[in-house]
Design a protein around this motif. Structure first.
Motif, PDB file in Angstrom:
ATOM      1  N   LEU A   1      65.578  66.097  49.419  1.00 25.30           N
ATOM      2  CA  LEU A   1      64.326  65.416  49.773  1.00 25.30           C
ATOM      3  C   LEU A   1      63.123  66.061  49.070  1.00 25.30           C
ATOM      4  N   GLU A   2      63.193  67.402  48.939  1.00 25.29           N
ATOM      5  CA  GLU A   2      62.101  68.120  48.265  1.00 25.29           C
ATOM      6  C   GLU A   2      62.038  67.735  46.787  1.00 25.29           C
ATOM      7  N   ARG A   3      63.236  67.659  46.159  1.00 26.12           N
ATOM      8  CA  ARG A   3      63.289  67.274  44.743  1.00 26.12           C
ATOM      9  C   ARG A   3      62.833  65.828  44.554  1.00 26.12           C
ATOM     10  N   LEU A   4      63.185  64.985  45.515  1.00 25.32           N
ATOM     11  CA  LEU A   4      62.790  63.581  45.466  1.00 25.32           C
ATOM     12  C   LEU A   4      61.278  63.446  45.578  1.00 25.32           C
ATOM     13  N   SER A   5      60.673  64.282  46.431  1.00 27.96           N
ATOM     14  CA  SER A   5      59.221  64.269  46.602  1.00 27.96           C
ATOM     15  C   SER A   5      58.518  64.710  45.316  1.00 27.96           C
ATOM     16  N   GLU A   6      59.061  65.749  44.662  1.00 24.80           N
ATOM     17  CA  GLU A   6      58.493  66.222  43.394  1.00 24.80           C
ATOM     18  C   GLU A   6      58.604  65.148  42.309  1.00 24.80           C
ATOM     19  N   THR A   7      59.755  64.457  42.309  1.00 28.58           N
ATOM     20  CA  THR A   7      59.964  63.384  41.324  1.00 28.58           C
ATOM     21  C   THR A   7      58.972  62.253  41.537  1.00 28.58           C
ATOM     22  N   SER A   8      58.650  61.938  42.806  1.00 29.88           N
ATOM     23  CA  SER A   8      57.686  60.864  43.112  1.00 29.88           C
ATOM     24  C   SER A   8      56.308  61.204  42.557  1.00 29.88           C
ATOM     25  N   GLY A   9      55.920  62.486  42.691  1.00 28.61           N
ATOM     26  CA  GLY A   9      54.644  62.938  42.112  1.00 28.61           C
ATOM     27  C   GLY A   9      54.660  62.821  40.602  1.00 28.61           C
ATOM     28  N   GLY A  10      55.798  63.164  39.997  1.00 32.54           N
ATOM     29  CA  GLY A  10      55.955  63.040  38.554  1.00 32.54           C
ATOM     30  C   GLY A  10      55.890  61.599  38.090  1.00 32.54           C
ATOM     31  N   MET A  11      56.413  60.675  38.918  1.00 31.48           N
ATOM     32  CA  MET A  11      56.375  59.242  38.580  1.00 31.48           C
ATOM     33  C   MET A  11      54.936  58.737  38.511  1.00 31.48           C
ATOM     34  N   LEU A  12      54.117  59.204  39.450  1.00 32.73           N
ATOM     35  CA  LEU A  12      52.709  58.800  39.461  1.00 32.73           C
ATOM     36  C   LEU A  12      51.992  59.327  38.216  1.00 32.73           C
ATOM     37  N   MET A  13      52.260  60.588  37.870  1.00 29.01           N
ATOM     38  CA  MET A  13      51.678  61.171  36.661  1.00 29.01           C
ATOM     39  C   MET A  13      52.180  60.422  35.419  1.00 29.01           C
ATOM     40  N   GLY A  14      53.466  60.045  35.449  1.00 28.46           N
ATOM     41  CA  GLY A  14      54.050  59.289  34.337  1.00 28.46           C
ATOM     42  C   GLY A  14      53.390  57.940  34.156  1.00 28.46           C
ATOM     43  N   LEU A  15      53.077  57.272  35.285  1.00 30.32           N
ATOM     44  CA  LEU A  15      52.421  55.958  35.216  1.00 30.32           C
ATOM     45  C   LEU A  15      51.037  56.076  34.586  1.00 30.32           C
ATOM     46  N   VAL A  16      50.288  57.109  34.982  1.00 30.87           N
ATOM     47  CA  VAL A  16      48.945  57.330  34.415  1.00 30.87           C
ATOM     48  C   VAL A  16      49.046  57.598  32.913  1.00 30.87           C
ATOM     49  N   THR A  17      49.992  58.469  32.513  1.00 27.70           N
ATOM     50  CA  THR A  17      50.194  58.793  31.088  1.00 27.70           C
ATOM     51  C   THR A  17      50.599  57.551  30.307  1.00 27.70           C
ATOM     52  N   PHE A  18      51.479  56.743  30.902  1.00 30.10           N
ATOM     53  CA  PHE A  18      51.967  55.509  30.283  1.00 30.10           C
ATOM     54  C   PHE A  18      50.805  54.540  30.011  1.00 30.10           C
ATOM     55  N   LEU A  19      49.929  54.367  31.007  1.00 29.94           N
ATOM     56  CA  LEU A  19      48.791  53.446  30.851  1.00 29.94           C
ATOM     57  C   LEU A  19      47.776  53.984  29.843  1.00 29.94           C
ATOM     58  N   LEU A  20      47.564  55.307  29.847  1.00 33.34           N
ATOM     59  CA  LEU A  20      46.639  55.914  28.886  1.00 33.34           C
ATOM     60  C   LEU A  20      47.125  55.748  27.442  1.00 33.34           C
ATOM     61  N   SER A  21      48.450  55.748  27.254  1.00 29.23           N
ATOM     62  CA  SER A  21      49.001  55.605  25.899  1.00 29.23           C
ATOM     63  C   SER A  21      48.638  54.248  25.304  1.00 29.23           C
ATOM     64  N   PHE A  22      48.622  53.188  26.140  1.00 29.66           N
ATOM     65  CA  PHE A  22      48.222  51.856  25.662  1.00 29.66           C
ATOM     66  C   PHE A  22      46.773  51.873  25.169  1.00 29.66           C
ATOM     67  N   TYR A  23      45.912  52.500  25.969  1.00 24.84           N
ATOM     68  CA  TYR A  23      44.490  52.573  25.612  1.00 24.84           C
ATOM     69  C   TYR A  23      44.309  53.337  24.299  1.00 24.84           C
ATOM     70  N   LEU A  24      45.011  54.477  24.166  1.00 28.37           N
ATOM     71  CA  LEU A  24      44.906  55.306  22.968  1.00 28.37           C
ATOM     72  C   LEU A  24      45.380  54.550  21.732  1.00 28.37           C
ATOM     73  N   LEU A  25      46.541  53.905  21.828  1.00 30.15           N
ATOM     74  CA  LEU A  25      47.106  53.188  20.674  1.00 30.15           C
ATOM     75  C   LEU A  25      46.232  51.998  20.279  1.00 30.15           C
ATOM     76  N   PHE A  26      45.768  51.230  21.278  1.00 33.12           N
ATOM     77  CA  PHE A  26      44.991  50.019  20.996  1.00 33.12           C
ATOM     78  C   PHE A  26      43.638  50.356  20.371  1.00 33.12           C
ATOM     79  N   THR A  27      42.922  51.307  20.992  1.00 37.11           N
ATOM     80  CA  THR A  27      41.582  51.655  20.479  1.00 37.11           C
ATOM     81  C   THR A  27      41.664  52.358  19.127  1.00 37.11           C
ATOM     82  N   ASN A  28      42.757  53.104  18.899  1.00 38.52           N
ATOM     83  CA  ASN A  28      42.924  53.801  17.615  1.00 38.52           C
ATOM     84  C   ASN A  28      43.013  52.806  16.456  1.00 38.52           C
TER      85      ASN A  28
END
Length: 399
Positions: A25-52
Motif C-alpha cells: 500500500l505504501e509503494r502504491l501511494s508513492e506510485t500515485s504521487g509519481g503519476m500526478l508528477m508524470g501527468l504534469v511533466t507530460f502536459l508541460l512537454s506538449f507546451y514546450l514542443l509546440f511553442t518551440n
C-alpha cells in the motif's frame, strides 16, 4: 540506526541507516504521487514542443527579413542620417571612454568588462551511497569524505553530515564583482546595453607586471593571495583573480583592441534593438570582423541548434511523464521478478513509442500555420513508431 567508522584522519566516515521495506500500500501511494508528477511533466512537454516550433520558425523568418533589409555601413566614423531607423551592419574596434579600476588591488584596464573573482579555501563534502537489502530491511550505506578546495561560493558546512573538524567561514572578507563600462562604442556608434551584454568572452588577466597591493596580500602567478603561506593555504584563506572582456584600447601587455561585428537598428548615434514584422528582436554582436552573410549564417545555425536541443528536452519530458504515469503497472507485479522485468521492458518500449509519436504530432501541429505541407509529412511520420511497435507484436495463432 547509525554506525560510524572513522579512518583516523577525520576526513572520512561511513554512516549506515536502515528502514523497514515499504509495504504494498505504501509503494502504491508513492506510485500515485509519481503519476500526478508524470501527468504534469507530460502536459508541460506538449507546451514546450509546440511553442518551440513557433519560436524556431518565427526566428528563422525574422533572420530572413533582417538579411533582406540590412545595410552595410561605408564608414563607422560618421553617422549618416539616411540610415536613421534602419537595420545596419558594421565592424570595428571597441572603444570605451575611460579605464575600469579596482583600487583595492591597484589594477586598471581599458576594457568593456572587468571581473574580480574571489575564491576561498574551504571544506567540501562528498557523498557516495549504496542501497542493499538485509533481514527484510532496506539499508543505505553512505560514505562521507571531506577535501579542502578553492571555491567561488561559500560552502555551508552546517549542511555537512559531520561539521566538527570541517567548519567553513560563513562569508568572504572580499567580494567578487563585475565592473561594466558605462559607454561602449564602435567608431562613432554607441552600443545598447543588450549589445554590451553579449560581450562576454572573458580572458584571465596576467598579474605578472603588478606589485603586491598590501602587506597582507601576496602575488603568486596570476592570483593575489590573502594567506600567510599561499603554498600551504588554510581554510578561510582567499585568492583573487581578474578577468576582462572586450579589450577597448591598445595595451602594451595585451595587444590591440578587440574587433566586433554588430547588426542593429541605428537611432542617432546609437545602435539599438530592431523589431521585425515577425515579432522578434534583432541586435546581434559577434567577435571579429564578419560579413553580413556570415553573421546571418551563424544566427541560423544557433537557431537550429537551440531548436533541436528543446525538441530533445520535450521528447525526454514526454517519455519521463508517460513512464511515471504507467509505473503503477510495474508496482502491481513487482512481487514476481520475471513478470516484473518483462513488464518493465514493455512499459519502457511503450513510453518510447508513444513519446516519439506524440512529439512528432505536436511538432507537426506547430508547423501547421507556417508550412502546412511539412506539417502533413511530419504528422504522417508520427504514425511510424506505433506501426513499428505493432509489427513487433507476434500475430495470434489461427484457431
Amino acid at each position: 540506526l547509525q554506525q560510524f567508522s572513522d579512518t583516523g584522519s577525520r576526513k572520512e566516515h561511513v554512516k549506515i541507516t536502515s528502514e523497514s521495506k515499504p509495504g504494498f500500500l505504501e509503494r502504491l501511494s508513492e506510485t500515485s504521487g509519481g503519476m500526478l508528477m508524470g501527468l504534469v511533466t507530460f502536459l508541460l512537454s506538449f507546451y514546450l514542443l509546440f511553442t518551440n516550433e513557433g519560436r524556431a520558425l518565427r526566428t528563422a523568418k525574422s533572420l530572413d527579413e533582417g538579411l533582406s533589409l540590412v545595410i552595410p555601413l561605408d564608414s563607422i566614423h560618421s553617422v549618416s542620417q539616411q540610415n536613421e531607423g534602419r537595420l545596419v551592419h558594421l565592424a570595428g574596434a571597441l572603444s570605451t571612454s575611460k579605464p575600469l579600476f579596482d583600487p583595492s588591488y591597484g589594477l586598471s584596464i581599458q576594457a568593456v568588462k572587468l571581473k574580480r573573482n574571489v575564491e576561498m579555501y574551504q571544506w567540501v563534502e562528498y557523498e557516495d551511497s549504496t542501497e542493499y537489502e538485509e533481514n527484510g530491511e532496506i539499508k543505505k550505506e553512505t560514505k562521507y569524505s571531506y577535501n579542502t578546495e578553492w571555491k567561488s561560493e561559500v560552502v555551508n558546512s552546517r549542511n555537512f553530515d559531520r561539521e566538527i573538524g570541517h567548519k567553513n567561514p560563513s562569508a568572504m572578507a572580499v567580494e567578487s564583482f563585475t565592473a561594466v563600462s558605462p559607454n561602449v562604442q564602435v567608431g562613432s556608434f554607441v552600443l545598447s546595453k543588450g549589445l554590451v551584454d553579449k560581450i562576454d568572452d572573458f580572458k584571465q588577466l596576467s598579474l605578472s607586471h603588478l606589485e603586491d597591493p598590501h602587506a597582507d596580500v601576496t602575488r603568486g602567478g596570476d592570483y593575489f593571495y590573502h594567506s600567510e603561506n599561499p603554498r600551504r593555504p588554510e581554510v578561510g584563506d582567499l585568492r583573487v583573480s581578474f578577468f576582462y572582456a572586450g579589450l577597448s584600447g591598445d595595451d602594451p601587455h595585451l595587444g590591440s583592441a578587440d574587433q566586433v561585428t554588430v547588426i542593429a537598428r541605428q537611432r542617432g548615434d546609437q545602435l539599438v534593438p530592431y523589431h521585425t514584422k515577425s515579432g522578434d528582436v534583432l541586435q546581434i554582436l559577434y567577435p571579429g570582423a564578419l560579413s553580413v552573410e556570415e553573421v546571418f549564417q551563424k544566427e541560423h545555425e544557433s537557431n537550429t541548434m537551440k531548436t533541436w536541443v528543446l525538441r530533445g528536452a520535450g521528447w525526454l519530458a514526454m517519455f519521463v511523464g508517460i513512464s511515471l504515469m504507467t509505473r503503477i503497472f510495474y508496482t502491481l507485479v513487482d512481487w514476481f521478478p520475471v513478470v516484473r522485468d518483462l513488464v518493465n521492458i514493455g512499459l519502457k518500449a511503450f513510453a518510447f513509442c508513444v513519446a516519439s509519436s506524440l512529439s512528432l504530432l505536436t511538432i507537426s501541429i506547430g508547423w501547421l500555420f507556417y508550412r502546412p505541407l511539412w506539417a502533413l509529412l511530419i504528422g504522417l511520420l508520427s504514425v511510424v513508431p506505433l506501426v513499428v511497435a505493432k509489427s513487433r507484436v507476434p500475430p495470434k495463432k489461427q484457431q
